[in-house]
Design a protein around this motif. Sequence first.
Motif, mmCIF file in Angstrom:
data_model
loop_
_atom_site.group_PDB
_atom_site.id
_atom_site.type_symbol
_atom_site.label_atom_id
_atom_site.label_comp_id
_atom_site.label_asym_id
_atom_site.label_seq_id
_atom_site.Cartn_x
_atom_site.Cartn_y
_atom_site.Cartn_z
ATOM 1 N N MET A 1 12.638 -5.036 -9.270
ATOM 2 C CA MET A 1 12.018 -4.410 -10.440
ATOM 3 C C MET A 1 12.690 -3.076 -10.743
ATOM 4 S SD MET A 1 8.021 -5.150 -9.570
ATOM 5 C CE MET A 1 7.304 -4.322 -10.976
ATOM 6 N N ARG A 2 12.887 -2.306 -9.694
ATOM 7 C CA ARG A 2 13.476 -0.985 -9.873
ATOM 8 C C ARG A 2 14.906 -1.114 -10.408
ATOM 9 N NH1 ARG A 2 13.411 1.195 -4.893
ATOM 10 N NH2 ARG A 2 11.198 0.720 -4.912
ATOM 11 N N ASN A 3 15.642 -2.103 -9.860
ATOM 12 C CA ASN A 3 17.019 -2.328 -10.332
ATOM 13 C C ASN A 3 17.051 -2.741 -11.799
ATOM 14 O OD1 ASN A 3 17.963 -1.721 -7.820
ATOM 15 N ND2 ASN A 3 18.061 -3.861 -7.142
ATOM 16 N N ASN A 4 15.992 -3.381 -12.246
ATOM 17 C CA ASN A 4 15.945 -3.806 -13.641
ATOM 18 C C ASN A 4 15.318 -2.736 -14.539
ATOM 19 O OD1 ASN A 4 17.115 -6.175 -12.872
ATOM 20 N ND2 ASN A 4 15.215 -7.360 -12.875
ATOM 21 N N GLY A 5 15.096 -1.582 -13.960
ATOM 22 C CA GLY A 5 14.581 -0.477 -14.758
ATOM 23 C C GLY A 5 13.110 -0.579 -15.120
ATOM 24 N N LEU A 6 12.363 -1.347 -14.359
ATOM 25 C CA LEU A 6 10.933 -1.484 -14.670
ATOM 26 C C LEU A 6 10.118 -0.493 -13.836
ATOM 27 C CD1 LEU A 6 10.700 -5.379 -14.718
ATOM 28 C CD2 LEU A 6 10.630 -3.852 -16.705
ATOM 29 N N GLU A 7 9.231 0.216 -14.484
ATOM 30 C CA GLU A 7 8.355 1.167 -13.795
ATOM 31 C C GLU A 7 7.077 0.456 -13.375
ATOM 32 O OE1 GLU A 7 9.166 4.192 -13.171
ATOM 33 O OE2 GLU A 7 10.755 4.708 -14.603
ATOM 34 N N VAL A 8 6.609 0.767 -12.185
ATOM 35 C CA VAL A 8 5.371 0.148 -11.728
ATOM 36 C C VAL A 8 4.173 0.677 -12.528
ATOM 37 C CG1 VAL A 8 6.275 -0.137 -9.397
ATOM 38 C CG2 VAL A 8 4.903 1.882 -9.955
ATOM 39 N N ASP A 9 3.119 -0.114 -12.552
ATOM 40 C CA ASP A 9 1.887 0.339 -13.201
ATOM 41 C C ASP A 9 0.703 0.105 -12.261
ATOM 42 O OD1 ASP A 9 1.463 -2.364 -13.266
ATOM 43 O OD2 ASP A 9 1.306 -2.537 -15.449
ATOM 44 N N GLU A 10 -0.501 0.300 -12.763
ATOM 45 C CA GLU A 10 -1.689 0.137 -11.925
ATOM 46 C C GLU A 10 -1.841 -1.282 -11.371
ATOM 47 O OE1 GLU A 10 -2.597 3.349 -11.040
ATOM 48 O OE2 GLU A 10 -4.638 2.591 -11.174
ATOM 49 N N PHE A 11 -1.420 -2.248 -12.170
ATOM 50 C CA PHE A 11 -1.481 -3.625 -11.694
ATOM 51 C C PHE A 11 -0.569 -3.797 -10.481
ATOM 52 C CE2 PHE A 11 -2.848 -3.992 -16.060
ATOM 53 C CZ PHE A 11 -3.815 -4.975 -16.045
ATOM 54 N N THR A 12 0.647 -3.294 -10.625
ATOM 55 C CA THR A 12 1.620 -3.415 -9.537
ATOM 56 C C THR A 12 1.082 -2.785 -8.252
ATOM 57 O OG1 THR A 12 3.235 -2.910 -11.286
ATOM 58 C CG2 THR A 12 4.075 -3.143 -9.037
ATOM 59 N N CYS A 13 0.629 -1.550 -8.383
ATOM 60 C CA CYS A 13 0.207 -0.805 -7.197
ATOM 61 C C CYS A 13 -0.972 -1.452 -6.487
ATOM 62 C CB CYS A 13 -0.153 0.631 -7.577
ATOM 63 S SG CYS A 13 1.240 1.496 -8.311
ATOM 64 N N SER A 14 -1.983 -1.820 -7.248
ATOM 65 C CA SER A 14 -3.157 -2.402 -6.599
ATOM 66 C C SER A 14 -2.824 -3.769 -6.010
ATOM 67 C CB SER A 14 -4.307 -2.510 -7.587
ATOM 68 O OG SER A 14 -3.931 -3.300 -8.684
ATOM 69 N N THR A 15 -1.955 -4.499 -6.676
ATOM 70 C CA THR A 15 -1.577 -5.809 -6.168
ATOM 71 C C THR A 15 -0.867 -5.678 -4.823
ATOM 72 O OG1 THR A 15 -1.326 -6.641 -8.425
ATOM 73 C CG2 THR A 15 -0.241 -7.900 -6.690
ATOM 74 N N VAL A 16 0.038 -4.729 -4.742
ATOM 75 C CA VAL A 16 0.792 -4.545 -3.496
ATOM 76 C C VAL A 16 -0.122 -4.031 -2.381
ATOM 77 C CG1 VAL A 16 2.649 -3.215 -2.407
ATOM 78 C CG2 VAL A 16 2.993 -4.215 -4.674
ATOM 79 N N ILE A 17 -0.983 -3.084 -2.717
ATOM 80 C CA ILE A 17 -1.880 -2.530 -1.701
ATOM 81 C C ILE A 17 -2.830 -3.608 -1.171
ATOM 82 C CG2 ILE A 17 -3.793 -0.902 -1.348
ATOM 83 C CD1 ILE A 17 -2.244 1.019 -3.247
ATOM 84 N N SER A 18 -3.368 -4.422 -2.069
ATOM 85 C CA SER A 18 -4.260 -5.496 -1.620
ATOM 86 C C SER A 18 -3.521 -6.510 -0.770
ATOM 87 C CB SER A 18 -4.890 -6.200 -2.809
ATOM 88 O OG SER A 18 -5.697 -5.301 -3.503
ATOM 89 N N ALA A 19 -2.265 -6.751 -1.112
ATOM 90 C CA ALA A 19 -1.467 -7.680 -0.310
ATOM 91 C C ALA A 19 -1.339 -7.158 1.114
ATOM 92 C CB ALA A 19 -0.096 -7.874 -0.943
ATOM 93 N N CYS A 20 -1.121 -5.860 1.249
ATOM 94 C CA CYS A 20 -1.053 -5.245 2.585
ATOM 95 C C CYS A 20 -2.382 -5.438 3.311
ATOM 96 C CB CYS A 20 -0.788 -3.749 2.485
ATOM 97 S SG CYS A 20 0.827 -3.320 1.873
ATOM 98 N N GLY A 21 -3.457 -5.209 2.600
ATOM 99 C CA GLY A 21 -4.781 -5.318 3.192
ATOM 100 C C GLY A 21 -5.042 -6.705 3.760
ATOM 101 N N ARG A 22 -4.672 -7.736 3.019
ATOM 102 C CA ARG A 22 -4.894 -9.107 3.484
ATOM 103 C C ARG A 22 -4.146 -9.393 4.776
ATOM 104 N NH1 ARG A 22 -3.579 -10.230 -1.957
ATOM 105 N NH2 ARG A 22 -5.495 -10.081 -3.169
ATOM 106 N N ARG A 23 -3.027 -8.733 4.955
ATOM 107 C CA ARG A 23 -2.212 -8.943 6.139
ATOM 108 C C ARG A 23 -2.519 -7.948 7.245
ATOM 109 N NH1 ARG A 23 1.856 -12.116 3.584
ATOM 110 N NH2 ARG A 23 0.702 -12.048 1.656
ATOM 111 N N GLY A 24 -3.396 -7.007 6.973
ATOM 112 C CA GLY A 24 -3.688 -5.990 7.973
ATOM 113 C C GLY A 24 -2.598 -4.945 8.097
ATOM 114 N N LEU A 25 -1.734 -4.855 7.076
ATOM 115 C CA LEU A 25 -0.635 -3.884 7.123
ATOM 116 C C LEU A 25 -1.070 -2.549 6.509
ATOM 117 C CD1 LEU A 25 2.203 -6.296 5.889
ATOM 118 C CD2 LEU A 25 1.692 -5.640 8.237
#
Length: 352
Positions: free
Chosen positions: A64-88
């Motif tokens: 995403m970063r290489n393609n010049g896309l900036e993260v948004d609230e959807f991105t951040c919460s999605t990634v954080i929840s993914a960590c949570g499911r894995r216990g990371l």
Amino acid sequence: IRSYTTLLHAYARACNYNKAISLFEEIKQKGLSPTLVTYNVMLDVYGRKGGRSWDKILSLLDEMRNNGLEVDEFTCSTVISACGRRGLLDEATKFFNQLKSRGYVPGIVTYNSLLQIYGKAGNYPLALSVFKELEENNCTPDSITYNEIVATYARAGFYEEGAKVLDSMATKGIMPNSITYTSVINAYGKAGKEDEALFLFHRMKKLGCVPNVCTYNTILGMLGKKSRSKEMLDILLEMKSNGCSPNRVTWNTVLAMCGKRGMEKFVGRVFEEMKNCGVGPDRDTFNTLIAAYGRCGSGAHALQIYDEMVKAGFSPCLTTYNALLNAIARKGDWGAAESVILDMRNNGFKPN
RNA sequence: AUCUCACUCCA
């Protein structure tokens, strides 16, 4: 790309993660450029898919970063929840700190997701520190924030604190909803405060808050643990007259309460009834059945259910094996126990 | 077009 993204999302919702992944590859091969939303959907796909897909998430973020896309609230919460499911949790913290150091200003959805994974992991001081931070950054807590705070207290066993937040929410302009009540009712039930739980259940209804299937399941579970079956039937009737259909969790809850000496007959009967009502078993159902038969003292039935589970195409998990071993241990059949341990190892599970 | 909250199973 919009249409493809919609399709990807449909696959994700249906838990067809592999289909989503192959479609995503196809899209890129066609030379179409995924948008921010497309990436967000794919991050969610990898976040919900089992296995080791965390590396994949990191590489998608790079892409995403290489393609010049900036993260948004959807991105951040999605990634954080993914960590949570894995216990990371550490990975989540690292991700969050990186965001801020790159100049991203977290919004309420990102804070909420962080609060929820810390709370779910039982780290309530850390969860509360997220609340403090979001307020310091002039981010306004919403109903989800308050519900997560209540749930965090409730899970930690601080039912009084949870009830206090529930009572004070309204003064901040946020009305408690069925989720808020369910959290606190559950905390009371887990603490053996059945009267308080039932009182709150009645109070929520009196205040016009409509219980949903999770609320009813919570009450059923609490009553089941105390073998208060007459009251459970009343609750089931109340659900029916309120047009609230039992779901799979409801059935699993009822199955679990049949795991008592002398109730062996009911386990099979309830299971049949569940299927007759068009509710198919899931992995939790099979785990519940194994544990229930174990508690009834029927290790043989437990082993039988294990076979049935595998035949039905469900993969046993650590819980399955532990429940099975427990069932077998009760009859002292160490030979069978050893073969379960072996089976467990062959399937890549380590005894805990 | 996409995200974040409560309910059931072993320990």
